[in-house]
Design an enzyme around this catalytic site. Structure first.
Site: not given
Length: 129
Positions: A44, A65, A70, A72, A111
């Site tokens: 988004e 992320v 998967t 994705h 991080r």
């Protein structure tokens, strides 16, 4: 002239995004006008920046992320990065990419202060003559 910066933070991983946000804010000049918007995930971020392109001088994209079982992770990471780069080039406005792409939570936690680098990059580009 006071620069207007929009920080868009994906807060899917709240602890990580808070660390990114805090480190970014510490590295922006005090005379900058800073607005912050939270979004659910990194996917988004580009559309949110796009909606505000004319209102701000620069942007900082923050989020994380983490790779799962998967593909994705690959799709979200690559599409977000490509969209942010396209927005920056087409608008000729800097967008600091502080979106972490990590293999696990341990890497993400290590991080979470990388928002500072995205902020420094934006300040550097804004200061170019």
């Amino acid at each position: 002239m006071m620069k207007k910066i929009l920080i868009v933070t994906a807060d899917y991983y709240k602890d990580i995004s808070l660390g990114l946000l805090n480190s970014a804010k510490k590295n922006l000049p005090r005379n900058f006008n800073i607005k912050m918007i939270k979004v659910p995930g990194v996917f988004e971020i580009p559309v949110t920046i796009s909606k505000h392109l004319k209102k701000f001088d620069a942007f900082i994209a923050l989020g994380c992320v983490i790779k799962g079982q998967t593909p994705h992770f690959d799709f979200i990471s690559q599409s977000s990065t490509n969209a942010i780069m396209d927005l920056a080039i087409n608008s000729k406005k800097p967008i600091g990419n502080g979106i972490l792409t990590c293999l696990n939570m341990k890497q993400a936690k290590a991080r979470k202060k990388k928002g500072a680098e995205a902020a420094k990059a934006v300040v550097s580009v804004l200061s170019q003559k």
